[in-house]
Scaffold this active site. Sequence first.
Site, PDB file in Angstrom:
ATOM      1  N   LYS A 112       4.506  52.689   4.812  1.00  0.00           N
ATOM      2  CA  LYS A 112       5.845  52.816   4.665  1.00  0.00           C
ATOM      3  C   LYS A 112       6.504  52.037   3.349  1.00  0.00           C
ATOM      4  O   LYS A 112       7.666  52.294   3.239  1.00  0.00           O
ATOM      5  CB  LYS A 112       6.381  51.849   5.848  1.00  0.00           C
ATOM      6  CG  LYS A 112       6.038  52.893   7.331  1.00  0.00           C
ATOM      7  CD  LYS A 112       6.746  52.490   8.383  1.00  0.00           C
ATOM      8  CE  LYS A 112       6.593  53.598   9.390  1.00  0.00           C
ATOM      9  NZ  LYS A 112       7.301  53.360  10.749  1.00  0.00           N
ATOM     10  N   LYS A 198       0.268  61.979  10.034  1.00  0.00           N
ATOM     11  CA  LYS A 198       0.453  61.948  11.666  1.00  0.00           C
ATOM     12  C   LYS A 198       1.998  62.385  11.684  1.00  0.00           C
ATOM     13  O   LYS A 198       3.021  62.133  10.694  1.00  0.00           O
ATOM     14  CB  LYS A 198       0.382  60.737  11.959  1.00  0.00           C
ATOM     15  CG  LYS A 198       1.275  59.431  11.703  1.00  0.00           C
ATOM     16  CD  LYS A 198       1.255  58.375  12.665  1.00  0.00           C
ATOM     17  CE  LYS A 198       2.294  57.262  12.488  1.00  0.00           C
ATOM     18  NZ  LYS A 198       2.590  56.622  13.652  1.00  0.00           N
ATOM     19  N   LYS A 201       8.470  59.986  13.507  1.00  0.00           N
ATOM     20  CA  LYS A 201       9.848  59.970  13.657  1.00  0.00           C
ATOM     21  C   LYS A 201      10.545  60.035  12.429  1.00  0.00           C
ATOM     22  O   LYS A 201      11.302  60.700  11.886  1.00  0.00           O
ATOM     23  CB  LYS A 201      10.208  59.077  14.481  1.00  0.00           C
ATOM     24  CG  LYS A 201      10.145  58.933  16.008  1.00  0.00           C
ATOM     25  CD  LYS A 201      10.895  57.824  16.574  1.00  0.00           C
ATOM     26  CE  LYS A 201       9.781  56.915  17.327  1.00  0.00           C
ATOM     27  NZ  LYS A 201       9.306  55.945  16.463  1.00  0.00           N
TER      28      LYS A 201
END
Length: 336
Positions: A112, A198, A201
């Site tokens: 991230k 993966k 969202k």
Amino acid sequence: MSEKKRVLSCIQPTGDMHFGNYFGAVKNWVALQEEYTCMYGVVDYHAMTMPYNPKKLRENTWELIYNLLAVGIKPENLFIQSLVPEHAELGWILNNFAAYGRVENMTQFKDKSQQSSKGKEGFISVGLFDYPVLQAADILIYRADYVPVGEDQKQHLELTKEIANRFNNQVGKEYFVLPEMLRTITPKIMSTADPARKMSKSAGEKHNISLFADESRLRKQVGSAVTDSGDTEPGQMSAGVQNLFELLTAAENSAGHDQLMETYNNGTLKYSELKQVVADTLAALNQQFVANKKELTQDKKAIKNQIKQASHEIRKRAQQTVKEVKDLCGLSNIRF
Ligand code: AQP
């Protein structure tokens, strides 16, 4: 009568809940409600760790609550994290029992922070770094026995146990329960647009299939799923095709799965047929969830009151833990 075991799990209001969230975790949450005392949090403090829009965050929080109710989570088991501010207080305390080097090595932080640094401002927050410690607080504050999460959260749960252990050793008491991970049969659903990453969202619309998507969009996304990324050895199933079969297993369409697997094994599988069956299977779930949501959101005010009440009740457990933790670790214990 012995007390029921406690289950805790959380989800971030960072966008539309997708089939990865559902098959990897939330489907299991619904089933566990029969047997355990369950607490499921919509973790809005966590959603602040990546660049975000305040107005959208509040909207996403309620939208996620409606979505969770529509798939079968009971309102009395649902809470909003920021309505239980003791999570943040315990998070701070636990920072002092978390090893810097371990937190620094979390895969999710690496992924991230890369994603964040590519954003407009190239900004990586301390909150993003500290996310796993707040997550440890989310779990330990309820003395949870089990944590049903997807495979991507395994590393965070191991860190939670380490933090709990270090705390217990330092205060000389087995105060925190060491929580166990509960896996589903579907550890990880991959993005249909890029089966190497993966389903997520925040990775962008094409990387997740929303549970509540417009059906035509859902069918389009499955129809354009990547099946051959060109890096598969001869005779080996590609990651994209594996992911489509995984979706059938997760949705419990074993008849469809087995029949198509047979054609794969004898070399006659047409990807278009596989995609059609996957699209029909996901669309059936989608239709049911959309209908449930439509019905229950007729009275949003009643839902807001239920969640406020549930958060208030759940908060009492968190307050008790924080009080005990402060006593144990030498913080001021004057009561106002
Ligand atoms: N692709 C996935 N396959 C299986 N399980 C998954 N989960 C998430 N993605 C998959 C599980 O869903 C639960 C809630 O996840 P989260 O919202 O707390 O955060 P996340 O794991 O970071 O999920 P997302 O969708 O990728 O959100 P963003 O993009 O905001 O980070 C967890 O139990 C997780 O394991």
